[in-house]
Design a protein around this motif. Structure first.
Motif, PDB file in Angstrom:
ATOM      1  N   ALA A  56       0.812  -1.216   0.000  1.00 55.47           N
ATOM      2  CA  ALA A  56       0.000   0.000   0.000  1.00 55.47           C
ATOM      3  C   ALA A  56       0.843   1.263   0.000  1.00 55.47           C
ATOM      4  O   ALA A  56       0.409   2.321  -0.458  1.00 55.47           O
ATOM      5  N   ASP A  57       2.081   1.176   0.495  1.00 51.98           N
ATOM      6  CA  ASP A  57       2.975   2.333   0.536  1.00 51.98           C
ATOM      7  C   ASP A  57       3.866   2.431  -0.692  1.00 51.98           C
ATOM      8  O   ASP A  57       4.748   3.303  -0.742  1.00 51.98           O
ATOM      9  N   GLY A  58       3.672   1.549  -1.649  1.00 51.84           N
ATOM     10  CA  GLY A  58       4.466   1.601  -2.868  1.00 51.84           C
ATOM     11  C   GLY A  58       5.777   0.841  -2.814  1.00 51.84           C
ATOM     12  O   GLY A  58       6.549   0.867  -3.776  1.00 51.84           O
ATOM     13  N   ARG A  59       6.067   0.169  -1.722  1.00 59.77           N
ATOM     14  CA  ARG A  59       7.305  -0.608  -1.632  1.00 59.77           C
ATOM     15  C   ARG A  59       7.194  -1.875  -2.484  1.00 59.77           C
ATOM     16  O   ARG A  59       6.189  -2.584  -2.427  1.00 59.77           O
ATOM     17  N   VAL A  60       8.247  -2.136  -3.235  1.00 54.42           N
ATOM     18  CA  VAL A  60       8.259  -3.320  -4.098  1.00 54.42           C
ATOM     19  C   VAL A  60       8.555  -4.549  -3.246  1.00 54.42           C
ATOM     20  O   VAL A  60       9.595  -4.637  -2.591  1.00 54.42           O
ATOM     21  N   LEU A  61       7.636  -5.511  -3.268  1.00 55.23           N
ATOM     22  CA  LEU A  61       7.791  -6.744  -2.494  1.00 55.23           C
ATOM     23  C   LEU A  61       8.318  -7.903  -3.342  1.00 55.23           C
ATOM     24  O   LEU A  61       8.984  -8.799  -2.821  1.00 55.23           O
ATOM     25  N   TRP A  62       8.018  -7.863  -4.625  1.00 57.59           N
ATOM     26  CA  TRP A  62       8.376  -8.987  -5.507  1.00 57.59           C
ATOM     27  C   TRP A  62       8.410  -8.473  -6.934  1.00 57.59           C
ATOM     28  O   TRP A  62       7.568  -7.656  -7.332  1.00 57.59           O
ATOM     29  N   ARG A  63       9.388  -8.930  -7.697  1.00 56.80           N
ATOM     30  CA  ARG A  63       9.525  -8.470  -9.077  1.00 56.80           C
ATOM     31  C   ARG A  63      10.140  -9.577  -9.920  1.00 56.80           C
ATOM     32  O   ARG A  63      11.085 -10.243  -9.499  1.00 56.80           O
ATOM     33  N   THR A  64       9.624  -9.763 -11.110  1.00 58.67           N
ATOM     34  CA  THR A  64      10.200 -10.743 -12.029  1.00 58.67           C
ATOM     35  C   THR A  64      11.263 -10.078 -12.893  1.00 58.67           C
ATOM     36  O   THR A  64      11.252  -8.858 -13.074  1.00 58.67           O
ATOM     37  N   PRO A  65      12.193 -10.853 -13.447  1.00 62.16           N
ATOM     38  CA  PRO A  65      13.182 -10.262 -14.366  1.00 62.16           C
ATOM     39  C   PRO A  65      12.492  -9.674 -15.587  1.00 62.16           C
ATOM     40  O   PRO A  65      11.492 -10.211 -16.081  1.00 62.16           O
ATOM     41  N   GLY A  66      13.009  -8.557 -16.071  1.00 63.71           N
ATOM     42  CA  GLY A  66      12.458  -7.926 -17.264  1.00 63.71           C
ATOM     43  C   GLY A  66      13.205  -8.342 -18.510  1.00 63.71           C
ATOM     44  O   GLY A  66      14.090  -9.203 -18.487  1.00 63.71           O
ATOM     45  N   SER A  67      12.854  -7.712 -19.615  1.00 66.63           N
ATOM     46  CA  SER A  67      13.468  -8.036 -20.899  1.00 66.63           C
ATOM     47  C   SER A  67      14.804  -7.340 -21.087  1.00 66.63           C
ATOM     48  O   SER A  67      15.512  -7.616 -22.056  1.00 66.63           O
ATOM     49  N   GLY A  68      15.143  -6.411 -20.178  1.00 61.11           N
ATOM     50  CA  GLY A  68      16.390  -5.677 -20.310  1.00 61.11           C
ATOM     51  C   GLY A  68      16.260  -4.413 -21.118  1.00 61.11           C
ATOM     52  O   GLY A  68      17.218  -3.655 -21.256  1.00 61.11           O
ATOM     53  N   GLY A  69      15.077  -4.164 -21.642  1.00 61.58           N
ATOM     54  CA  GLY A  69      14.862  -2.947 -22.422  1.00 61.58           C
ATOM     55  C   GLY A  69      14.652  -1.743 -21.532  1.00 61.58           C
ATOM     56  O   GLY A  69      14.425  -1.849 -20.325  1.00 61.58           O
ATOM     57  N   SER A  70      14.713  -0.573 -22.099  1.00 65.66           N
ATOM     58  CA  SER A  70      14.529   0.667 -21.354  1.00 65.66           C
ATOM     59  C   SER A  70      13.071   0.863 -20.985  1.00 65.66           C
ATOM     60  O   SER A  70      12.176   0.582 -21.779  1.00 65.66           O
ATOM     61  N   SER A  71      12.889   1.313 -19.773  1.00 68.63           N
ATOM     62  CA  SER A  71      11.516   1.576 -19.331  1.00 68.63           C
ATOM     63  C   SER A  71      10.897   2.732 -20.094  1.00 68.63           C
ATOM     64  O   SER A  71       9.686   2.930 -20.063  1.00 68.63           O
ATOM     65  N   SER A  72      11.712   3.522 -20.804  1.00 70.73           N
ATOM     66  CA  SER A  72      11.196   4.641 -21.587  1.00 70.73           C
ATOM     67  C   SER A  72      10.980   4.279 -23.047  1.00 70.73           C
ATOM     68  O   SER A  72      10.717   5.120 -23.887  1.00 70.73           O
ATOM     69  N   SER A  73      11.166   2.985 -23.358  1.00 73.39           N
ATOM     70  CA  SER A  73      11.003   2.526 -24.736  1.00 73.39           C
ATOM     71  C   SER A  73       9.610   2.844 -25.248  1.00 73.39           C
ATOM     72  O   SER A  73       8.612   2.744 -24.532  1.00 73.39           O
ATOM     73  N   SER A  74       9.531   3.237 -26.521  1.00 71.98           N
ATOM     74  CA  SER A  74       8.233   3.595 -27.101  1.00 71.98           C
ATOM     75  C   SER A  74       7.391   2.369 -27.404  1.00 71.98           C
ATOM     76  O   SER A  74       6.184   2.481 -27.614  1.00 71.98           O
ATOM     77  N   SER A  75       8.011   1.213 -27.450  1.00 75.53           N
ATOM     78  CA  SER A  75       7.291  -0.025 -27.744  1.00 75.53           C
ATOM     79  C   SER A  75       6.969  -0.743 -26.441  1.00 75.53           C
ATOM     80  O   SER A  75       7.869  -1.234 -25.753  1.00 75.53           O
ATOM     81  N   SER A  76       5.707  -0.824 -26.098  1.00 77.47           N
ATOM     82  CA  SER A  76       5.295  -1.474 -24.863  1.00 77.47           C
ATOM     83  C   SER A  76       5.132  -2.974 -25.079  1.00 77.47           C
ATOM     84  O   SER A  76       4.764  -3.421 -26.173  1.00 77.47           O
ATOM     85  N   PRO A  77       5.389  -3.779 -24.060  1.00 79.56           N
ATOM     86  CA  PRO A  77       5.196  -5.225 -24.196  1.00 79.56           C
ATOM     87  C   PRO A  77       3.717  -5.566 -24.270  1.00 79.56           C
ATOM     88  O   PRO A  77       2.860  -4.785 -23.822  1.00 79.56           O
ATOM     89  N   PRO A  78       3.392  -6.711 -24.830  1.00 83.42           N
ATOM     90  CA  PRO A  78       1.992  -7.139 -24.824  1.00 83.42           C
ATOM     91  C   PRO A  78       1.543  -7.427 -23.398  1.00 83.42           C
ATOM     92  O   PRO A  78       2.359  -7.597 -22.495  1.00 83.42           O
TER      93      PRO A  78
END
Length: 501
Positions: A106-128
């Motif tokens: 509820a406070d925005g703290r990340v509890l769990w996260r999966t590995p990403g694709s390694g691309g930039s979070s600012s990429s114009s192409s969003s994942p499906p």
């Protein structure tokens, strides 16, 4: 502004700031799965959402999970995401632009996260969008459609149809089915189940880092079927490539939901849903008896699960190392030979006594090559450290088509069982002095039964034994040829033996 209008405005504001999932089985970038929401697979078999264990004590602990949808009774969870980091408040699930799934409190703290694709979070192409399939698999893809992460590759305590248990031939690493810590705590427990990294020919259950239970060895089949009930057949498929070996199972059409589970109490169970009583029926459970746990009967002992009740016994030609301890039900000291083997190469010869329908001992090696049964016996007899062999229809690699029928043991024989033919038992040949082999071979129950039907069957058994001894003696004679020839023979042996453990 009255209270009802204020509440309506607040709900609208939350919905605008935190868009929720737009499709029942998908979660897109920019959407959030809230605590009270679920994704339901297309077909309705599974649901994804947040849950609390039914018997959780103390403050509410919320976990991201996948469970069977539409079943009456307690929720049956098959996968847990943040099993080591529960949320105390109202968690959310989001899909980031780098194709990673994120659980936050509820406070925005990340509890769990999966590995990403390694691309930039600012990429114009969003994942499906992340997709929950009707098999219960949560799949995340990169913008080019490649699977970045899926829950089937990270199982918890449950093995469902379509999921694979894998082992890499390159690294020796694989995934495991890992029990809950307790029925009310999804954290990783003590027990796990997976392919044995020492040899991909069997699966193990571990208690921590110690082997706890072991399956019979794999015979090399690609697909095997097991009849469970009227209209329900379970198919097990094993795929062995240069890179990895994997095992998965499927069900016949129209079958009831069926799953394997590793329990927090140390059981590997096959369960099927009984809609009549709205409960899971236990079809099979391992270890099946107290003496079938790993090494329960000690070295050179075995668990006879064909007896009622199952009991520890000594391998043929052996006796309890401590009759007092054995009689008191303490089998850790195992068994010892009744008669010592003759000095290796002393010319007295050795034979073998056969024990059928066995789950062969652990710690074996493959003698590579499509050898005959006589060659397998002769090579074991010629090797002073060989304690036993089995001539099994084992396929070392279904991708290459290589057959390795000869498996051998050097050192103590541990964790053997007499399991009967239903579970794929093998005949284990134990190395014994020639005199003992003659006595034990004639004294086997099978030979006694054959003799009651006619003398010829026992004569055939004796002739087979005599032929084996003569061949073994010939092999020993060849091994006592000049030293240089003997050295060349030993070098050849080392080149042809593939160590699997």
């Amino acid at each position: 502004m009255d209270l009802s209008r204020s509440v309506a405005v607040l709900v609208l504001a939350v919905a605008i700031c935190f868009p929720s999932a737009s499709a029942e089985d998908q979660l897109a970038v920019g959407e959030r799965l809230l605590e009270v929401q679920t994704l339901v697979s297309d077909g309705g078999a599974f649901a994804l959402g947040f849950f609390s264990p039914d018997d959780a004590a103390g403050p509410a602990r919320r976990y991201l999970g996948i469970w069977y949808n539409g079943m009456s009774g307690p929720r049956t969870v098959v996968w847990v995401g943040n099993r080591e980091a529960p949320a105390a408040g109202s968690p959310t699930l989001a899909l980031a632009n780098d194709s990673s799934l994120v659980v936050s409190d509820a406070d925005g703290r990340v509890l769990w996260r999966t590995p990403g694709s390694g691309g930039s979070s600012s990429s114009s192409s969003s994942p499906p969008p992340a997709l929950l399939t009707n098999e219960g698999n949560l799949v995340v893809r990169s913008p080019n459609g490649t699977v970045v992460w899926q829950s089937f590759d990270h199982p918890t305590d449950t093995f469902v149809p379509g999921m694979k248990v894998r082992l890499s031939h390159l690294t020796g690493e694989g995934n495991r089915i890992v029990s809950w810590k307790s029925p009310g705590d999804p954290a990783a427990g003590s027990f796990s189940y997976g392919l044995d990294p020492g040899t991909s020919l069997q699966l193990l259950m571990w208690n921590g880092t110690r082997p706890y239970w072991r399956t019979p060895v794999w015979k090399g089949y690609a697909v095997a079927s097991m009849y469970l009930s009227a209209g329900t057949v379970l198919y097990t498929a094993i795929v062995d490539t240069e890179e990895e070996i994997s095992i998965a199972f499927t069900l016949s059409g129209g079958a009831a939901p069926t799953r394997y589970v590793v329990t927090s109490s140390g059981r590997f169970q096959l369960l099927s849903w009984n809609s009549t009583v709205s409960a899971w029926a236990t079809l099979l459970s391992w270890p099946s008896s107290g003496c079938s746990t790993y090494k329960r009967c000690g070295a050179y002992g075995y668990c006879d699960v064909t007896a009622a009740p199952a009991a520890c016994r000594c391998l043929d030609g052996f006796e309890p190392a401590s009759p007092t301890e054995w009689g008191a039900g303490r089998f850790e000291q195992g068994c010892r030979r009744k008669e010592a083997l003759p000095p290796c190469g002393g010319g007295m010869g050795v034979g073998f006594v056969a024990m059928p329908t066995m789950k062969v001992p652990d710690k074996f090696s493959l003698d590579a090559g499509n050898r005959s049964a006589e060659e397998c016996a002769a090579r074991c007899a010629a090797n002073c450290s060989c304690e036993a062999y089995a001539y099994a229809n084992l396929q070392s690699s279904s991708a290459k088509g290589e057959l390795s029928r000869c498996i051998v043991w050097a050192g103590e024989l541990v964790d053997a069982q007499m399991i009967g033919p239903r579970w794929g038992g093998e005949t284990l040949y134990l190395r014994v002095p020639v005199a003992a082999a003659s006595t034990w071979w004639k004294g086997q129950q099978k030979c006694s039964e054959d003799c009651s039907a006619g003398v010829s069957s026992c004569a055939a058994a004796d002739m087979h034994f005599i032929s084996m001894v003569l061949q073994i003696q010939r092999q020993e004679k060849e091994n006592r040829e000049p030293e240089d020839a003997n050295a060349r023979d030993k070098d050849g042996d080392h080149k042809h033996v593939e160590r699997n453990r």
